[in-house]
Write a protein that holds these residues in place. Structure first.
Motif, PDB file in Angstrom:
ATOM      1  N   VAL A   1       0.841  -1.200   0.000  1.00 18.62           N
ATOM      2  CA  VAL A   1       0.000   0.000   0.000  1.00 18.62           C
ATOM      3  C   VAL A   1       0.874   1.247   0.000  1.00 18.62           C
ATOM      4  CG1 VAL A   1      -1.684   1.338   1.324  1.00 18.62           C
ATOM      5  CG2 VAL A   1      -1.923  -1.156   1.131  1.00 18.62           C
ATOM      6  N   VAL A   2       0.530   2.187  -0.884  1.00 16.11           N
ATOM      7  CA  VAL A   2       1.248   3.464  -0.988  1.00 16.11           C
ATOM      8  C   VAL A   2       0.220   4.583  -1.186  1.00 16.11           C
ATOM      9  CG1 VAL A   2       3.355   2.448  -1.946  1.00 16.11           C
ATOM     10  CG2 VAL A   2       1.530   3.201  -3.493  1.00 16.11           C
ATOM     11  N   PRO A   3       0.614   5.840  -0.969  1.00  6.56           N
ATOM     12  CA  PRO A   3      -0.303   6.954  -1.226  1.00  6.56           C
ATOM     13  C   PRO A   3      -0.399   7.257  -2.717  1.00  6.56           C
ATOM     14  CG  PRO A   3       1.803   7.789  -0.452  1.00  6.56           C
ATOM     15  CD  PRO A   3       1.889   6.302  -0.377  1.00  6.56           C
ATOM     16  N   ALA A   4      -1.616   7.471  -3.194  1.00  5.36           N
ATOM     17  CA  ALA A   4      -1.828   7.893  -4.581  1.00  5.36           C
ATOM     18  C   ALA A   4      -2.353   9.327  -4.561  1.00  5.36           C
ATOM     19  CB  ALA A   4      -2.827   6.977  -5.271  1.00  5.36           C
ATOM     20  N   PRO A   5      -1.821  10.223  -5.374  1.00  4.72           N
ATOM     21  CA  PRO A   5      -2.265  11.622  -5.370  1.00  4.72           C
ATOM     22  C   PRO A   5      -3.762  11.739  -5.608  1.00  4.72           C
ATOM     23  CG  PRO A   5      -0.265  11.360  -6.670  1.00  4.72           C
ATOM     24  CD  PRO A   5      -0.746   9.980  -6.349  1.00  4.72           C
ATOM     25  N   ASP A   6      -4.408  12.623  -4.836  1.00  8.80           N
ATOM     26  CA  ASP A   6      -5.852  12.840  -4.965  1.00  8.80           C
ATOM     27  C   ASP A   6      -6.118  14.336  -4.801  1.00  8.80           C
ATOM     28  OD1 ASP A   6      -8.708  11.476  -4.820  1.00  8.80           O
ATOM     29  OD2 ASP A   6      -8.667  13.071  -3.297  1.00  8.80           O
ATOM     30  N   PRO A   7      -6.906  14.932  -5.714  1.00 12.61           N
ATOM     31  CA  PRO A   7      -7.112  16.385  -5.666  1.00 12.61           C
ATOM     32  C   PRO A   7      -7.879  16.860  -4.435  1.00 12.61           C
ATOM     33  CG  PRO A   7      -8.546  15.360  -7.309  1.00 12.61           C
ATOM     34  CD  PRO A   7      -7.581  14.313  -6.861  1.00 12.61           C
ATOM     35  N   VAL A   8      -8.694  15.997  -3.832  1.00 12.99           N
ATOM     36  CA  VAL A   8      -9.499  16.396  -2.679  1.00 12.99           C
ATOM     37  C   VAL A   8      -8.796  16.048  -1.368  1.00 12.99           C
ATOM     38  CG1 VAL A   8     -11.688  16.069  -1.470  1.00 12.99           C
ATOM     39  CG2 VAL A   8     -11.628  16.145  -3.992  1.00 12.99           C
ATOM     40  N   ARG A   9      -8.347  14.801  -1.243  1.00 11.90           N
ATOM     41  CA  ARG A   9      -7.787  14.317   0.024  1.00 11.90           C
ATOM     42  C   ARG A   9      -6.268  14.427   0.093  1.00 11.90           C
ATOM     43  NH1 ARG A   9     -11.553  10.805  -1.908  1.00 11.90           N
ATOM     44  NH2 ARG A   9     -13.457  10.509  -0.668  1.00 11.90           N
TER      45      ARG A   9
ATOM     46  N   ALA B   1       4.672  10.017 -10.370  1.00 13.05           N
ATOM     47  CA  ALA B   1       4.924  10.296 -11.786  1.00 13.05           C
ATOM     48  C   ALA B   1       3.632  10.276 -12.600  1.00 13.05           C
ATOM     49  CB  ALA B   1       5.910   9.272 -12.343  1.00 13.05           C
ATOM     50  N   LYS B   2       2.694   9.391 -12.218  1.00 15.68           N
ATOM     51  CA  LYS B   2       1.437   9.256 -12.968  1.00 15.68           C
ATOM     52  C   LYS B   2       0.431  10.342 -12.627  1.00 15.68           C
ATOM     53  CE  LYS B   2       0.366   5.081 -11.827  1.00 15.68           C
ATOM     54  NZ  LYS B   2      -0.290   3.765 -11.725  1.00 15.68           N
ATOM     55  N   GLY B   3       0.497  10.813 -11.358  1.00 19.20           N
ATOM     56  CA  GLY B   3      -0.523  11.762 -10.931  1.00 19.20           C
ATOM     57  C   GLY B   3      -1.888  11.101 -10.918  1.00 19.20           C
ATOM     58  N   GLU B   4      -2.831  11.661 -11.674  1.00 18.11           N
ATOM     59  CA  GLU B   4      -4.183  11.109 -11.727  1.00 18.11           C
ATOM     60  C   GLU B   4      -4.349  10.046 -12.808  1.00 18.11           C
ATOM     61  OE1 GLU B   4      -7.496  11.755  -9.997  1.00 18.11           O
ATOM     62  OE2 GLU B   4      -5.755  11.758  -8.676  1.00 18.11           O
ATOM     63  N   ALA B   5      -3.314   9.833 -13.627  1.00 17.02           N
ATOM     64  CA  ALA B   5      -3.414   8.828 -14.690  1.00 17.02           C
ATOM     65  C   ALA B   5      -3.517   7.431 -14.088  1.00 17.02           C
ATOM     66  CB  ALA B   5      -2.191   8.921 -15.599  1.00 17.02           C
ATOM     67  N   ARG B   6      -4.181   6.547 -14.812  1.00 18.77           N
ATOM     68  CA  ARG B   6      -4.394   5.189 -14.316  1.00 18.77           C
ATOM     69  C   ARG B   6      -3.281   4.242 -14.758  1.00 18.77           C
ATOM     70  NH1 ARG B   6     -10.151   3.026 -13.264  1.00 18.77           N
ATOM     71  NH2 ARG B   6     -11.368   4.906 -12.910  1.00 18.77           N
ATOM     72  N   GLY B   7      -3.087   3.221 -13.918  1.00 17.14           N
ATOM     73  CA  GLY B   7      -2.206   2.144 -14.303  1.00 17.14           C
ATOM     74  C   GLY B   7      -2.905   1.209 -15.274  1.00 17.14           C
TER      75      GLY B   7
END
Length: 583
Positions: A481-489, A554-560
């Motif tokens: 588990v890692v943090p993924a960038p989120d515009p709200v949280r 590096a991905k930001g909001e882009a999906r894997g």
């Protein structure tokens, strides 16, 4: 001096023996061991001469195997304590003729083969400094070890000599196996004298081991250990495992990494136990359990990766499970511990330590095990949890060792890096870089690496806690588990995962796992995104979360490629919105 009871220092042997025997006597009495144990003090100490050769000369060990290696094809060999004492004398005498001197650094890059243990003992006797190296290393890694390690000698398998073709340096080359052009042949060592005499006494604080760490977060560090910090320090590891004279101990670990020295050299031989190895090309749980049964393994240690693969197999196929089972490398998830207990009737006991130390914290024999806890500070270690903000001891914080009672099983520092050494020893503590929480009984629960813990919606998230829950789902074999960038949280918990056999990386599986997360985790902790992918690991098997965090940034909001999110599933999205409106 020959290989008899006069080899080494009698007083050093007696001091070590007293400390060892006290731990054996209180093997299941944690309180007494904590109260009465004191590290033996030495000005001069050579573990191979003052301990190993001494116990090899005792009648009780005349025929006891010190080392037992079984190959995948069924062939096997055993070497007694006296045989290894003599053979290591020959190797020491022969290496001396090649110019290996006290203080010289030697890269040791062998598999689980007798020559590895012979060379370790020989180097200790000579006072040479060992740089352990995995056979998986490539030319770039080896160049780094030769240059930064200032290596003057290398001992490697014949199959790996080609890796050194472009590794410049003035170093002695020794090949184990077939004769190799331009390399000394290790086989010549067995024509050397069987009696060894040291050139001078070994100072206890002389350098013995130089470990390159696995580099989970940065360039490998050079951990420096002495002739006491690992050989004597691993009395704590012996105590954690519960090893006793006559045990047959199997530890799943590759040469070159610290855990191999922990449980395939110092801890078992401190206890006068047999080191058992089963060599295989690919891991096969059934084949491993067959050898455990056939060879009467009494003690078993494996990293979480192996334990997770074992529970995918039929554990009940093991008729006579070992009575001492432990896990190390990374904390074990409760689900794994529960499944092994149901099948074998024994509890896996976690232990916590680092390349920089021997075992610091553990669930020791005969003591209650609390779910999720890795145990209490072992005898000889004073553990303090330090609040990173205030620098004061607390109930949760960085796991540190109090240097006012400095344990023997602690490195002297990082070679060639005074700044990093000063940082890790700042404020009167040794800082592990790991975070834990302690309860009223002194039991410590692992939270995570200081750089793995993150915030989501202003809540502090421990990846290990979330991963433990995910592993309870039948489809999940491994998770990170890692943090993924989120515009709200700012960030949300995202899980990368490897699926168990029989499950497809599709939307149905993803929805099932995300639903399971909702049902078993608090709203602020639940997994909101997941991606099916192989987990990047160091060659010692530890998950590189730093690489996964880098991917997310590096991905930001882009999906894997095979990523799924809560909002992809209407039922989950509706439940999330309902929950949010009721908060």
């Amino acid at each position: 001096m020959g290989n008899d009871a006069t080899t080494g220092s009698t007083e050093a042997y007696r001091r070590f023996l007293r400390a060892r025997d006290l731990l054996l006597a209180h093997r299941e009495d944690y309180e007494k061991a904590r109260a009465e144990f004191a590290w033996p003090e030495f000005t001069e100490f050579n573990w191979a001469l003052d301990w190993f050769d001494r116990i090899a000369a005792e009648e009780r060990n005349a025929t006891r195997p010190a080392l037992w290696i079984v190959e995948e094809d069924g062939s096997e060999n055993r070497w007694t304590f006296p045989e290894l004492a003599r053979r290591s004398n020959q190797v020491a005498n022969w290496l001396r003729t090649l110019g290996v001197r006290r203080g010289d650094r030697l890269i040791l890059m062998l598999g689980n083969q007798v020559e590895l243990w012979e060379t370790i003992l020989a180097c200790i006797k000579l006072g040479a400094v060992i740089i352990p190296a995995s056979t998986l290393l490539g030319p770039a890694d080896l160049r780094d070890r030769v240059e930064r390690g200032n290596a003057r000698h290398v001992v490697v398998r014949d199959a790996d000599t080609g890796k050194f073709a472009d590794v410049a340096g003035d170093y002695t080359r020794v090949a184990v196996g077939r004769p190799t052009e331009g390399w000394e042949s290790f086989a010549d060592a067995y024509s050397a004298d069987e009696a060894f005499s040291p050139d001078e006494p070994t100072r206890a604080d002389d350098e013995l081991l130089l470990y390159f760490t696995s580099g989970t977060t940065a360039k490998p560090k050079l951990v420096r250990h002495t002739h006491v910090s690992y050989p004597v320090g691993h009395l704590s590891t012996m105590y954690w495992i519960g090893l006793e004279p006559g045990d047959v101990h199997l530890n799943i670990s590759s040469p070159g990494w610290a855990k191999h020295a922990w449980s395939n050299v110092f801890a078992p031989w401190n206890a006068e136990a047999t080191v058992f190895l089963y060599n295989y090309e690919r891991f096969d749980a059934s084949a491993l359990m067959e050898q455990i049964d056939r060879c009467g393994i009494t003690s078993f240690c494996a990293p979480p990766t192996v334990w997770r693969m074992l529970i995918q197999a039929d554990l009940t196929g093991l008729r006579n499970p070992p009575r001492k089972v432990v896990g190390a490398g990374e904390p074990l998830n409760p689900e794994v511990i529960d499944q092994v207990k149901q099948a074998w009737g024994v509890t896996i006991r976690d232990g916590f330590g680092q390349t920089e130390t021997s075992v610091q914290i553990a669930n020791t024999p005969g003591q209650p095990v609390k779910a999720g806890s890795m145990g209490r500070a072992v005898p000889g270690f004073e553990v303090v949890l330090v609040d990173p903000a205030t620098g004061e001891p607390g109930r949760e914080g960085e796991i540190c060792l109090d240097l006012r009672s400095r344990p023997v099983g602690l490195m002297t520092g990082y070679a060639g890096d005074d700044e990093r050494t000063e940082t890790v020893f700042a404020g009167g503590y040794y800082h592990t870089g790991d975070v834990g929480a302690i309860d009223d009984d002194g039991y410590i629960t692992y939270v995570g690496r200081t750089d793995d813990v993150f915030k989501a919606s202003d809540y502090r998230i421990s990846p290990f806690e979330l991963e433990s829950v995910l592993l309870e789902h039948e489809a999940v074999a491994e998770a990170a588990v890692v943090p993924a960038p989120d515009p709200v949280r700012l960030a949300v918990p995202k899980a990368y995962m490897v699926l168990a056999n029989g499950y497809e990386p599709d939307a149905a599986t993803a929805e099932s796992i995300l639903r399971f997360s909702r049902e078993h985790l608090a709203p602020y902790k639940r997994i909101r995104r997941l991606e099916f992918a192989d987990l990047p690991k160091t060659i010692s098997g530890k998950i590189r979360r730093v690489e996964l965090r880098g991917r997310e940034n590096a991905k930001g909001e882009a999906r894997g490629e095979r990523e799924f999110r809560e909002e992809d599933f209407p039922s989950l999205k509706a439940a999330a919105e309902k929950n949010h409106s009721n908060r």
